[in-house]
Every structure is written in C-alpha cells, then in structure tokens.
Design a protein around this motif. Sequence first.
Motif, mmCIF file in Angstrom:
data_model
loop_
_atom_site.group_PDB
_atom_site.id
_atom_site.type_symbol
_atom_site.label_atom_id
_atom_site.label_comp_id
_atom_site.label_asym_id
_atom_site.label_seq_id
_atom_site.Cartn_x
_atom_site.Cartn_y
_atom_site.Cartn_z
ATOM 1 N N THR A 10 0.698 -1.256 0.159
ATOM 2 C CA THR A 10 0.080 0.710 0.240
ATOM 3 C C THR A 10 0.940 1.647 -0.092
ATOM 4 O O THR A 10 2.133 1.282 0.284
ATOM 5 C CB THR A 10 -0.951 0.157 1.675
ATOM 6 N N ALA A 197 7.214 -0.455 -9.217
ATOM 7 C CA ALA A 197 6.460 -2.035 -9.502
ATOM 8 C C ALA A 197 8.185 -2.694 -8.976
ATOM 9 O O ALA A 197 8.025 -3.234 -9.190
ATOM 10 C CB ALA A 197 5.890 -1.861 -11.004
ATOM 11 N N ALA A 216 -2.662 -4.466 -4.352
ATOM 12 C CA ALA A 216 -2.166 -3.288 -4.405
ATOM 13 C C ALA A 216 -2.921 -2.084 -3.700
ATOM 14 O O ALA A 216 -3.657 -2.634 -4.894
ATOM 15 C CB ALA A 216 -0.932 -3.384 -5.264
ATOM 16 N N ASP A 223 1.706 6.186 -8.473
ATOM 17 C CA ASP A 223 1.048 4.476 -7.522
ATOM 18 C C ASP A 223 0.535 3.360 -9.540
ATOM 19 O O ASP A 223 0.353 2.392 -9.322
ATOM 20 C CB ASP A 223 -0.180 4.533 -7.460
ATOM 21 N N MET A 226 2.989 0.375 -9.909
ATOM 22 C CA MET A 226 2.537 -0.857 -8.967
ATOM 23 C C MET A 226 0.855 -1.008 -9.308
ATOM 24 O O MET A 226 0.967 -2.718 -9.307
ATOM 25 C CB MET A 226 2.734 -0.052 -7.799
ATOM 26 N N LEU A 227 0.249 -0.597 -9.452
ATOM 27 C CA LEU A 227 -1.597 -1.448 -9.385
ATOM 28 C C LEU A 227 -1.146 -1.759 -10.712
ATOM 29 O O LEU A 227 -1.777 -3.340 -10.701
ATOM 30 C CB LEU A 227 -2.575 -0.423 -9.763
ATOM 31 N N SER A 228 -0.954 -1.516 -11.555
ATOM 32 C CA SER A 228 -0.808 -2.520 -13.553
ATOM 33 C C SER A 228 0.347 -3.494 -13.414
ATOM 34 O O SER A 228 -0.492 -5.276 -13.692
ATOM 35 C CB SER A 228 0.006 -1.509 -14.316
ATOM 36 N N ALA A 230 0.614 -5.489 -10.019
ATOM 37 C CA ALA A 230 0.009 -6.758 -8.931
ATOM 38 C C ALA A 230 -1.104 -7.442 -9.737
ATOM 39 O O ALA A 230 -1.376 -6.799 -10.516
ATOM 40 C CB ALA A 230 -0.476 -5.411 -7.633
ATOM 41 N N ARG A 232 -3.708 -8.141 -8.343
ATOM 42 C CA ARG A 232 -5.285 -7.079 -7.726
ATOM 43 C C ARG A 232 -4.491 -5.482 -7.541
ATOM 44 O O ARG A 232 -4.109 -5.041 -6.586
ATOM 45 C CB ARG A 232 -5.950 -7.332 -6.854
ATOM 46 N N GLY A 233 -4.887 -4.133 -8.301
ATOM 47 C CA GLY A 233 -4.612 -2.913 -8.198
ATOM 48 C C GLY A 233 -5.697 -2.584 -7.525
ATOM 49 O O GLY A 233 -6.836 -2.509 -8.058
ATOM 50 N N ALA A 247 -7.032 1.246 -12.780
ATOM 51 C CA ALA A 247 -7.360 0.302 -11.464
ATOM 52 C C ALA A 247 -8.351 -1.161 -11.428
ATOM 53 O O ALA A 247 -9.684 -1.052 -11.704
ATOM 54 C CB ALA A 247 -8.318 0.931 -10.073
ATOM 55 N N ASP A 248 -8.132 -2.418 -10.572
ATOM 56 C CA ASP A 248 -8.795 -3.275 -11.019
ATOM 57 C C ASP A 248 -10.692 -3.010 -10.124
ATOM 58 O O ASP A 248 -11.640 -3.194 -10.314
ATOM 59 C CB ASP A 248 -8.894 -4.764 -10.621
#
Length: 270
Positions: A10, A197, A216, A223, A226-228, A230, A232-233, A247-248
């Motif tokens: 996070t 990431a 994440a 961010d 990182m969200l891309s 992980a 689940r972002g 984001a998911d």
Amino acid sequence: MGETPRLIATDIDGTLVRDDRTVSPHTADVLARISARGTPVVLVTGRPVRWLKMVYDQLAEPLPAICANGAVVYDPVADEVLRADPLAPQHLAEVARRLRAEVPGISFAVEILDSREMRHEVHYPLRWDVDPDGMRPVETPEELLSAPAVKLLARAGEQDPDAFVALVAGAVAGLAEATHSSSSGLVEISAAGVTKAAGLAWYCDRLGVAAADVLAFGDMPNDVPMLSWAGRGVAVANAHRAVLAVADEVTTANSEDGVAAYLEKVFGVG
C-alpha cells in the motif's frame, strides 16, 4: 489472484493515511491483524526513509517499506537498506542539463544517502520540511549533483502537475523515469527502470511471492506501475484519474479508511 492475497502493498499518502497525515486506529488495527496472520504488509511510497517514523509511530509495528518510488527497499527492524538503485552523478548532471535547457527557472533537490538526507538549491521551495536536520541547502550545482541520488526533485513555480510531468518525462526519456504524486507541480525523477512496481517486484521475488498474488493500493500517478503490476490493483475513491483508469477495483476514500475497509472484506478481520 485467488481469494486471499499472499502480500499486501500500500501507498501511504492519500491512500493509507488520512488527509491530516494520520493513520486511523482502525486502519492500524486491521494491518496488525493481517500481519499477525502471516500475510506480509509492505509500504510502497514516494517518501524518503527519514519520513517513515511519523507513520511507524502510529502502527502496531514498523512495516517493511519500499521508498523513493521504488529506489530504496528498507527493513525498519534492522534499520537496514536492503537495496538501493540511485541515479549516478553523471546521469544526474545530464538530466539537470536537459531540464535547465527545457524549463526556465527550474530548481532541484536530491535525496541522497538512501534518502536519509536531502540537499537542495537555495532557491528550491520547501513545502514539507518536517525534518530540517535532514535537509541541507547547497551553493553550487556541482555540489548538488556530486553524490548518487535515489530521487531528483524538480520544481518550476506553480505548474499543472500532469502537464509538467509530461514535459519533464519527454526531456529525460531514455535516461530517467519521471512521475508525480502531488498537486503542486513537483516532479519526482528516478533512475531509468526504477518505479514502485520494480521495487516491489524485487521485494516479492525475495519472499517468493508472485505478482499474481499481490494486492496493491494507491491513489496517484506514481502508483500506476504498481497497480498495473499487481494481481489486484485497488484505487481509493479520491485517486487521480490515471489510477482509477488502471485499477481493478475502487474502495472508499483515504479519509474513510478505504484500505482497511477493503482488507476487512478480503480477510474477514472486521
């Protein structure tokens, strides 16, 4: 991703902490419960190492941190930097040369010593000098750029943050990464390939955790990688449009303990 992630990553500002820069007792309790169950929780932040204490003081225990947008991986228990990926002085000098040519009136600061110290030009505007002992003005560009830096900070008065980062990124393309996490026109520049990431991927590989098993959270353009990456972002509701686009899922805002609310549903720790 399966039902239960193997690692939680996070962001801090605008995501985990509220707008007054505090971690709510409820959020601290949820993180402590998840850690106690054996799921690692990692802070992934643009902050330097020296700005972590104010967060750690509000948590049940200090958490591992990936700082300076992925350039520094920090173990708070041992007070040890596990990995650092700085801009070399020759790259700093070239980035600064390109930007001075592109942006009149630009000023710089650098995070050095694995982000334990900040050096800045005398005319660089300080917006959050929470640790004046860790900040030092320098008189010459040569002194500013003489040491490897895990982050170069650039300002040029009040700027539209998205437009300014696009300008900077174009000027340093192929040499460095440029991103932002503020609304004041501050651009954060890292060595080529260094992102949240990349830092998180290195840490997860050390633990044997695959990207698919990482959950994440984030709120700002720094961010997005990182969200891309992980499995689940999750964006908080107050996130920048670029984060919402990748984001998911979206949880409630940072001011409403969005990270804790989402984790309660996933782990059943309410």
